[in-house]
Write a protein that holds these residues in place. Sequence first.
Motif, PDB file in Angstrom:
ATOM      1  N   ALA A  93       0.853  -1.192   0.000  1.00 46.98           N
ATOM      2  CA  ALA A  93       0.000   0.000   0.000  1.00 46.98           C
ATOM      3  C   ALA A  93       0.886   1.239   0.000  1.00 46.98           C
ATOM      4  N   VAL A  94       0.559   2.218  -0.838  1.00 52.99           N
ATOM      5  CA  VAL A  94       1.344   3.447  -0.961  1.00 52.99           C
ATOM      6  C   VAL A  94       0.439   4.640  -0.719  1.00 52.99           C
ATOM      7  N   ALA A  95       0.770   5.473   0.275  1.00 46.48           N
ATOM      8  CA  ALA A  95      -0.003   6.692   0.564  1.00 46.48           C
ATOM      9  C   ALA A  95       0.404   7.775  -0.429  1.00 46.48           C
ATOM     10  N   GLN A  96      -0.486   8.059  -1.378  1.00 46.55           N
ATOM     11  CA  GLN A  96      -0.197   9.059  -2.402  1.00 46.55           C
ATOM     12  C   GLN A  96      -0.793  10.412  -2.028  1.00 46.55           C
TER      13      GLN A  96
ATOM     14  N   VAL B 155      -4.728   6.204  -1.461  1.00 47.54           N
ATOM     15  CA  VAL B 155      -3.841   5.065  -1.218  1.00 47.54           C
ATOM     16  C   VAL B 155      -3.899   4.139  -2.426  1.00 47.54           C
ATOM     17  N   PHE B 156      -2.731   3.822  -2.976  1.00 44.23           N
ATOM     18  CA  PHE B 156      -2.633   2.898  -4.100  1.00 44.23           C
ATOM     19  C   PHE B 156      -2.260   1.523  -3.573  1.00 44.23           C
ATOM     20  N   LEU B 157      -3.013   0.487  -3.975  1.00 40.32           N
ATOM     21  CA  LEU B 157      -2.791  -0.881  -3.531  1.00 40.32           C
ATOM     22  C   LEU B 157      -2.364  -1.751  -4.711  1.00 40.32           C
ATOM     23  N   SER B 158      -1.422  -2.663  -4.468  1.00 39.25           N
ATOM     24  CA  SER B 158      -0.963  -3.569  -5.519  1.00 39.25           C
ATOM     25  C   SER B 158      -0.594  -4.902  -4.891  1.00 39.25           C
TER      26      SER B 158
ATOM     27  N   LYS C 250     -14.615  -4.524   4.932  1.00 41.58           N
ATOM     28  CA  LYS C 250     -14.462  -4.711   3.492  1.00 41.58           C
ATOM     29  C   LYS C 250     -14.860  -3.425   2.783  1.00 41.58           C
ATOM     30  N   ILE C 251     -13.985  -2.965   1.876  1.00 45.23           N
ATOM     31  CA  ILE C 251     -14.276  -1.726   1.160  1.00 45.23           C
ATOM     32  C   ILE C 251     -14.527  -1.948  -0.320  1.00 45.23           C
ATOM     33  N   ALA C 252     -14.137  -3.118  -0.859  1.00 43.50           N
ATOM     34  CA  ALA C 252     -14.331  -3.362  -2.289  1.00 43.50           C
ATOM     35  C   ALA C 252     -14.089  -4.817  -2.604  1.00 43.50           C
ATOM     36  N   SER C 253     -14.620  -5.262  -3.748  1.00 42.69           N
ATOM     37  CA  SER C 253     -14.323  -6.564  -4.338  1.00 42.69           C
ATOM     38  C   SER C 253     -13.920  -6.332  -5.779  1.00 42.69           C
ATOM     39  N   VAL C 254     -12.827  -6.968  -6.229  1.00 40.03           N
ATOM     40  CA  VAL C 254     -12.346  -6.754  -7.591  1.00 40.03           C
ATOM     41  C   VAL C 254     -12.041  -8.097  -8.240  1.00 40.03           C
ATOM     42  N   THR C 255     -12.143  -8.135  -9.566  1.00 41.26           N
ATOM     43  CA  THR C 255     -11.841  -9.317 -10.366  1.00 41.26           C
ATOM     44  C   THR C 255     -10.970  -8.906 -11.540  1.00 41.26           C
ATOM     45  N   SER C 256     -10.072  -9.782 -11.951  1.00 40.97           N
ATOM     46  CA  SER C 256      -9.217  -9.568 -13.128  1.00 40.97           C
ATOM     47  C   SER C 256      -8.329  -8.335 -12.997  1.00 40.97           C
ATOM     48  N   THR C 257      -7.927  -8.005 -11.786  1.00 43.36           N
ATOM     49  CA  THR C 257      -6.970  -6.926 -11.580  1.00 43.36           C
ATOM     50  C   THR C 257      -6.223  -7.183 -10.288  1.00 43.36           C
ATOM     51  N   THR C 258      -5.036  -6.638 -10.160  1.00 45.35           N
ATOM     52  CA  THR C 258      -4.257  -6.744  -8.930  1.00 45.35           C
ATOM     53  C   THR C 258      -3.834  -5.359  -8.450  1.00 45.35           C
ATOM     54  N   THR C 259      -4.629  -4.339  -8.757  1.00 49.39           N
ATOM     55  CA  THR C 259      -4.398  -2.993  -8.242  1.00 49.39           C
ATOM     56  C   THR C 259      -5.727  -2.377  -7.836  1.00 49.39           C
ATOM     57  N   TYR C 260      -5.660  -1.401  -6.942  1.00 44.87           N
ATOM     58  CA  TYR C 260      -6.873  -0.694  -6.503  1.00 44.87           C
ATOM     59  C   TYR C 260      -6.449   0.641  -5.907  1.00 44.87           C
ATOM     60  N   LYS C 261      -7.285   1.656  -6.096  1.00 44.73           N
ATOM     61  CA  LYS C 261      -7.019   2.981  -5.528  1.00 44.73           C
ATOM     62  C   LYS C 261      -8.137   3.339  -4.566  1.00 44.73           C
ATOM     63  N   ASP C 262      -7.747   3.667  -3.334  1.00 51.76           N
ATOM     64  CA  ASP C 262      -8.703   3.970  -2.268  1.00 51.76           C
ATOM     65  C   ASP C 262      -8.552   5.423  -1.840  1.00 51.76           C
ATOM     66  N   MET C 263      -9.655   6.005  -1.312  1.00 48.24           N
ATOM     67  CA  MET C 263      -9.643   7.380  -0.799  1.00 48.24           C
ATOM     68  C   MET C 263     -10.186   7.358   0.630  1.00 48.24           C
ATOM     69  N   PRO C 264      -9.362   6.982   1.604  1.00 45.08           N
ATOM     70  CA  PRO C 264      -9.853   6.793   2.965  1.00 45.08           C
ATOM     71  C   PRO C 264      -9.946   8.050   3.802  1.00 45.08           C
ATOM     72  N   GLY C 265      -9.359   9.157   3.330  1.00 42.85           N
ATOM     73  CA  GLY C 265      -9.308  10.363   4.131  1.00 42.85           C
ATOM     74  C   GLY C 265      -8.049  10.435   4.968  1.00 42.85           C
ATOM     75  N   VAL C 266      -8.105  11.186   6.070  1.00 41.96           N
ATOM     76  CA  VAL C 266      -6.942  11.425   6.913  1.00 41.96           C
ATOM     77  C   VAL C 266      -6.840  10.345   7.985  1.00 41.96           C
ATOM     78  N   GLY C 267      -5.616   9.856   8.217  1.00 39.98           N
ATOM     79  CA  GLY C 267      -5.434   8.898   9.300  1.00 39.98           C
ATOM     80  C   GLY C 267      -4.376   7.862   9.017  1.00 39.98           C
TER      81      GLY C 267
END
Length: 427
Positions: free
Chosen positions: A39-42, A47-50, A76-93
Amino acid sequence: MLNPVSRLLLSVTLFLSFFSSNSRAAMGGLNMTSRGFVAVAQKEFTVFLSWRYLVQDDSNTSFNIYRAKSGEAAKKIASVTSTTTYKDMPGVGTFQYYIEVIAGKLSGQKSNSFEVVTNAKGQDWVTLFPGTKGKRVQLGNAQFADTDGDGELEFVTWNPRSNGFWPSPLPDGKTFEVQVYEMFEGNGPRWSFNTGCGPNGTPYNHHTAFHPVAFDIDGDYKAEIITKTSDGNYTVLKDKGNSYTVMGKIPGSKWYNAFADLGGKYYAFLDMKENTIAYEWNGKGEFVKQWTSTGADSKDSHSQLIFDFDGDGRDEFANCYYVHDDDGKLLWSGQNSFSGGMGSVMEVSDADPNNPGYEVLMTIENADMKKPAHFALFDAKTGKQLWAKKSKVCGDIQVAFFAKVHDGPGLDVVATDCGHHPEAGLG
């Protein structure tokens, strides 16, 4: 368009997935067993997940993504298929993330967790091997492998580091140590092993290659570490967390080494000097000699290539002049295409659409730098020369690789002309 960190993490994921999907008959290898979740805090509190796709995954493998704010339960915040990346916007913390497989053969498998602290500025990278911070560590010829079986890569290197192509001798009493660092944590190496190499002013160079290699020899999904030691042999080390054990010894020379699937139960260890000697782990604490290569005169080379040249499911090995079969016998020779000198670079790819199968690029450094170097393209299976050329500036082609530069079918060859000298160019 992918940002820099997205491209980097995607490249790493694809690179490791290549090894995990390169299924072989022999036990061991470079099989990956975990997701390598990052996970990378951008910037702007995103947050970028891979994570890694494994050979066991099906085409319909799906993932649940979980997030926990510091002090709270994961949701749980999401379910994904056919990908190994995800971008999240969780706010501050401060947040912890992990994923869970929800479809396919590995359904129910959970990844490692990864903690990030979001902020407005963010970053486009992940800090690797924090235990090396402030230290001058050796990167050239170092190894990356999962040595403790947790599914994540360790950094296997040595200390003190070697400066330059022909480093100065070590002071009397100093010896080289193999060191193992964790990828994402730690304040220093987990353990060190004294090779005994380097005392009494003995220089390190690429001809006294004590430096370690890491590979899963016995099929337990943990890479063993093999290093040259002062007794003249290779010592095989097994990572035990905060320490190591000696798994065995392999009679050694002063040249190069590699691993290959020669059709046996385990991968074979190749000790490559004038002739190549193959050793195989017998599962009982010993490395047994299988054969010594035949059918070719000794030739010096900076490069060795392990690849299934003839498509029989077993590896062959090459040294810029010769390709030997999995039984050590000569498969084919490119010697007639060159006029002597030291082998420099080898690359393999399906570069020529007009030639079925794979092609091999070989380059030869001329002993007389005022004369041109030679390079040629061969059919990987038969050794048929497809073309041969000479350098224009001097006798060394230090770097060469396949790339897509021009429009049209096939791949181009990109190479440095006169790599050891300031007049070098790229062509």
